[in-house]
Design a protein around this motif. Structure first.
Motif, short mmCIF file in Angstrom:
data_model
loop_
_atom_site.label_atom_id
_atom_site.label_comp_id
_atom_site.label_asym_id
_atom_site.label_seq_id
_atom_site.Cartn_x
_atom_site.Cartn_y
_atom_site.Cartn_z
N CYS A 90 -39.76 20.43 56.81
CA CYS A 90 -40.25 19.24 56.10
C CYS A 90 -39.60 19.17 54.72
O CYS A 90 -39.16 18.11 54.28
N THR A 91 -39.54 20.31 54.02
CA THR A 91 -38.94 20.36 52.69
C THR A 91 -37.46 19.99 52.75
O THR A 91 -36.96 19.28 51.87
N SER A 92 -36.75 20.43 53.78
CA SER A 92 -35.32 20.13 53.90
C SER A 92 -35.08 18.65 54.19
O SER A 92 -34.01 18.14 53.88
N GLY A 93 -36.04 17.99 54.82
CA GLY A 93 -35.86 16.59 55.19
C GLY A 93 -34.99 16.41 56.42
O GLY A 93 -34.63 15.28 56.76
N ASP A 94 -34.64 17.49 57.11
CA ASP A 94 -33.78 17.44 58.29
C ASP A 94 -34.61 17.04 59.51
O ASP A 94 -35.44 17.81 59.99
N ALA A 95 -34.38 15.83 60.01
CA ALA A 95 -35.18 15.29 61.11
C ALA A 95 -35.12 16.18 62.35
O ALA A 95 -36.15 16.43 62.99
N ALA A 96 -33.94 16.67 62.70
CA ALA A 96 -33.81 17.51 63.90
C ALA A 96 -34.54 18.84 63.71
O ALA A 96 -35.17 19.35 64.65
N ARG A 110 -37.97 12.04 62.48
CA ARG A 110 -37.47 10.91 61.69
C ARG A 110 -38.48 10.50 60.63
O ARG A 110 -38.11 10.19 59.49
N PHE A 111 -39.76 10.50 60.98
CA PHE A 111 -40.82 10.14 60.04
C PHE A 111 -40.77 11.07 58.82
O PHE A 111 -40.78 10.62 57.68
N TRP A 112 -40.72 12.40 59.05
CA TRP A 112 -40.73 13.35 57.94
C TRP A 112 -39.45 13.27 57.12
O TRP A 112 -39.46 13.50 55.91
N SER A 113 -38.34 12.93 57.73
CA SER A 113 -37.10 12.76 56.99
C SER A 113 -37.25 11.62 55.99
O SER A 113 -36.83 11.73 54.84
N ARG A 114 -37.88 10.52 56.41
CA ARG A 114 -38.13 9.39 55.50
C ARG A 114 -39.11 9.79 54.39
O ARG A 114 -38.92 9.42 53.24
N ILE A 115 -40.15 10.55 54.73
CA ILE A 115 -41.13 10.98 53.72
C ILE A 115 -40.44 11.84 52.67
O ILE A 115 -40.61 11.64 51.47
N ALA A 116 -39.67 12.83 53.10
CA ALA A 116 -39.00 13.74 52.17
C ALA A 116 -38.04 12.99 51.24
O ALA A 116 -37.90 13.36 50.07
N SER A 117 -37.42 11.92 51.74
CA SER A 117 -36.45 11.19 50.93
C SER A 117 -37.12 10.36 49.84
O SER A 117 -36.45 9.93 48.89
#
Length: 163
Positions: A31-37, A65-72
């Motif tokens: 989650c911290t990395s923002g890496d969706a995969a 994908r959701f967490w990638s958007r959150i982290a960004s």
């Protein structure tokens, strides 16, 4: 108690609890990395995340994908598990997300959001992996005032959550 042949880990043992803790820690790192995969890799294909702030998010790839958007959306956001309790195929945690947010004329403002989550894990897959099947997240979010913690809780005192 049952033993999974490919791992030798007997469910309900300290090893099984450590396995769950490692999965949750890895998930928070992803989650911290923002890496969706990387996020998606911690979930069963049909996993679901329930949350007090938005509609359920269903499916490993969608959750990633959701967490990638959150982290960004947050500068330097990082997620940390502060307390974990396991029981068989379930876990309950208390967590903290910290970072900075853009706040207009004041620039970046540091914040900390805390919440709790309850996890259900699916059966081990053929490779012995134990993936997250469901998360139920409880926390409060206010975009104008992103910090949310228990009112009056002594987070900084020794032997307390977050110390």
């Amino acid at each position: 108690m049952s033993e999974h042949a490919s791992t030798g880990i007997t469910e309900g043992t300290p090893e099984a609890a450590a396995d769950i803790e490692a999965r949750i820690t890895g998930y928070f790192d992803a989650c911290t990395s923002g890496d969706a995969a990387a996020v998606a890799g911690h979930f069963t294909d049909d996993a679901v995340v329930y949350d007090t702030n938005h509609a359920p998010v269903r499916g490993a790839a969608t959750i990633g994908r959701f967490w990638s958007r959150i982290a960004s959306k947050w500068q330097g956001a990082s997620w940390h598990c502060e307390r974990l309790v396991t029981d068989g195929d379930t876990a309950a945690i208390e967590w903290k997300m910290s970072g900075t947010s853009a706040a207009g004329a004041d620039g970046e403002v540091p914040f900390a959001v805390r919440g709790s989550e309850h996890y259900d894990f699916g059966p081990r897959d053929d490779s012995g992996e134990r993936l997250i099947a469901e998360i139920r997240q409880y926390w409060t979010f206010d975009l104008e005032h992103p910090s949310s913690e228990l009112v009056g809780y002594p987070y900084g005192e020794s032997d307390r959550l977050g110390s």
